[in-house]
Write a protein that holds these residues in place. Structure first.
Motif, short mmCIF file in Angstrom:
data_model
loop_
_atom_site.label_atom_id
_atom_site.label_comp_id
_atom_site.label_asym_id
_atom_site.label_seq_id
_atom_site.Cartn_x
_atom_site.Cartn_y
_atom_site.Cartn_z
N GLY A 269 0.80 -1.23 0.00
CA GLY A 269 0.00 0.00 0.00
C GLY A 269 0.83 1.27 0.00
N ALA A 270 2.16 1.14 0.04
CA ALA A 270 3.01 2.34 0.12
C ALA A 270 3.04 3.13 -1.18
CB ALA A 270 4.42 1.95 0.54
N GLY A 271 2.58 2.51 -2.28
CA GLY A 271 2.53 3.23 -3.56
C GLY A 271 3.58 2.78 -4.56
N LYS A 272 4.14 1.59 -4.37
CA LYS A 272 5.19 1.12 -5.28
C LYS A 272 4.69 1.02 -6.71
CE LYS A 272 5.99 -2.77 -2.98
NZ LYS A 272 5.09 -2.68 -1.83
N GLY A 273 3.52 0.40 -6.87
CA GLY A 273 2.98 0.20 -8.23
C GLY A 273 2.68 1.52 -8.92
N THR A 274 2.09 2.44 -8.18
CA THR A 274 1.74 3.76 -8.73
C THR A 274 3.00 4.50 -9.17
OG1 THR A 274 -0.11 3.86 -7.20
CG2 THR A 274 0.59 5.95 -8.19
N GLN A 275 4.00 4.49 -8.31
CA GLN A 275 5.24 5.21 -8.64
C GLN A 275 5.99 4.53 -9.78
OE1 GLN A 275 6.12 8.17 -7.69
NE2 GLN A 275 4.35 8.34 -6.33
N ALA A 276 5.94 3.19 -9.80
CA ALA A 276 6.65 2.46 -10.86
C ALA A 276 6.13 2.88 -12.24
CB ALA A 276 6.48 0.96 -10.66
N PHE B 239 5.23 5.72 -13.25
CA PHE B 239 5.88 6.97 -13.69
C PHE B 239 7.37 6.78 -13.94
CE2 PHE B 239 2.05 8.38 -11.54
CZ PHE B 239 1.58 9.33 -12.44
N LEU B 240 8.00 6.05 -13.03
CA LEU B 240 9.46 5.92 -13.10
C LEU B 240 9.91 5.12 -14.31
CD1 LEU B 240 10.27 5.30 -9.33
CD2 LEU B 240 10.49 7.43 -10.60
N LYS B 241 9.12 4.10 -14.68
CA LYS B 241 9.56 3.24 -15.80
C LYS B 241 9.71 4.05 -17.09
CE LYS B 241 5.14 1.38 -17.31
NZ LYS B 241 4.23 0.25 -17.36
N GLY B 242 8.77 4.97 -17.31
CA GLY B 242 8.86 5.81 -18.51
C GLY B 242 9.98 6.83 -18.41
N LYS B 243 10.07 7.44 -17.26
CA LYS B 243 11.07 8.49 -17.07
C LYS B 243 12.50 7.98 -17.24
CE LYS B 243 12.15 12.28 -14.03
NZ LYS B 243 11.85 13.04 -12.83
N ASN C 217 13.26 4.82 -18.57
CA ASN C 217 13.33 3.78 -19.59
C ASN C 217 13.66 2.40 -18.99
OD1 ASN C 217 13.29 2.67 -22.14
ND2 ASN C 217 15.43 3.19 -22.58
N LEU C 218 12.96 2.06 -17.92
CA LEU C 218 13.23 0.80 -17.23
C LEU C 218 12.12 -0.21 -17.51
CD1 LEU C 218 14.20 2.29 -13.74
CD2 LEU C 218 15.75 1.51 -15.54
N THR C 219 12.48 -1.48 -17.48
CA THR C 219 11.49 -2.55 -17.57
C THR C 219 10.93 -2.79 -16.18
OG1 THR C 219 12.77 -3.56 -19.34
CG2 THR C 219 11.11 -4.95 -18.27
N HIS C 220 9.61 -2.60 -16.04
CA HIS C 220 8.97 -2.73 -14.73
C HIS C 220 8.58 -4.19 -14.49
CE1 HIS C 220 5.04 -1.88 -12.29
NE2 HIS C 220 6.02 -2.23 -11.50
N LYS D 29 14.77 12.49 -7.42
CA LYS D 29 15.95 13.16 -6.86
C LYS D 29 17.00 12.13 -6.46
CE LYS D 29 15.08 17.52 -4.73
NZ LYS D 29 14.45 18.13 -3.55
N VAL D 30 16.54 11.05 -5.82
CA VAL D 30 17.47 9.99 -5.41
C VAL D 30 18.09 9.34 -6.65
CG1 VAL D 30 17.66 7.72 -4.29
CG2 VAL D 30 16.25 9.51 -3.24
N ILE D 31 17.24 8.99 -7.61
CA ILE D 31 17.74 8.25 -8.80
C ILE D 31 18.68 9.14 -9.62
CG2 ILE D 31 17.04 7.11 -10.95
CD1 ILE D 31 14.43 6.28 -9.46
N ASP D 32 18.34 10.42 -9.75
CA ASP D 32 19.18 11.33 -10.54
C ASP D 32 20.58 11.49 -9.94
OD1 ASP D 32 17.19 11.70 -12.38
OD2 ASP D 32 16.45 13.56 -11.48
#
Ligand code: AMP
Length: 190
Positions: free
Chosen positions: A11-18, A20-24, A26-29, A185-188
């Motif tokens: 419920g922490a929001g992993k799926g929701t955030q994934a 957005f992040l996969k497109g930003k 270019n990662l395979t989710h 911010k962390v990933i960048d």
């Protein structure tokens, strides 16, 4: 190539955030929960096995989960990197993942946790259960069991990745955009 583990309680929001992040980046989710649910929907042998554990809020056995994850990675040989969502959830899974990536001359770049208070998350899951159709979201006892599984088996992974200098945490409470911004911010900065 970057490989990110998205970490956090149910419920922490992993799926929701994934999403957005996969497109930003270019990662395979790869969401092990989604892959299990896909197998349940299609009534495969794997789905039937996973369902007996998932419906109770228990973790699916390591051997089955690790094998499934590895075959999903192998289906994407040209990927620019992976976003692991809901995997690893045990030390045995984390060790298997490290070994598996090493055999491909790769590794985990970072593990980023979405932090949130248990009580807020339980309420979120019960709310989600009204529309998600997920049996494991609809019963408070099953939800509490998922948290127990998390505390016993998954929480030790923070120390595992911290010891490798690869653990980061962000506040998971806020708007979707705010949380995406914190994660970015962390990933960048990796
Ligand atoms: P999730 O969608 O990530 O909340 O996962 C839903 C359910 O799928 C979990 O409660 C477990 O029963 C099962 N599951 C998902 N990922 C894993 C994993 N890495 N190891 C074991 N069980 C898992």
């Amino acid at each position: 190539m970057i490989n990110i583990v998205l970490f956090g309680k149910p419920g922490a929001g992993k799926g929701t955030q994934a999403e957005f992040l996969k497109g930003k980046y270019n990662l395979t989710h790869l969401s092990t929960g989604d892959i299990f649910r896909f197998n349940i929907k299609n009534d495969t042998e794997l789905g039937q096995l996973a369902k007996t554990f998932m419906d109770k809020g228990d973790l699916v056995p390591d051997e089955v989960t690790i094998q499934m994850l590895q075959s999903e990675v192998d289906k994407n040989p040209h990927s620019a990197g992976f976003l692991f969502d809901g995997f690893p959830r045990t030390i045995a899974q984390a060790e298997a993942l490290d070994k598996f990536l090493e055999s491909k001359e790769q590794n985990i770049t970072a593990t980023v946790a979405l932090e949130a208070d248990d009580e807020i998350l339980v309420q979120r899951l019960l709310e989600r259960g009204k529309t998600s159709g997920r049996p494991d979201d609809q019963d408070e006892e099953k939800i509490r069991n998922r948290y127990q599984e998390y505390n016993e088996k998954t929480a030790p992974l923070m120390q595992y990745y911290n010891a490798q200098g690869k653990f980061y945490a962000v506040n998971g409470i806020g708007s979707i955009e705010e949380v995406t911004e914190r994660l970015s911010k962390v990933i960048d900065n990796l």
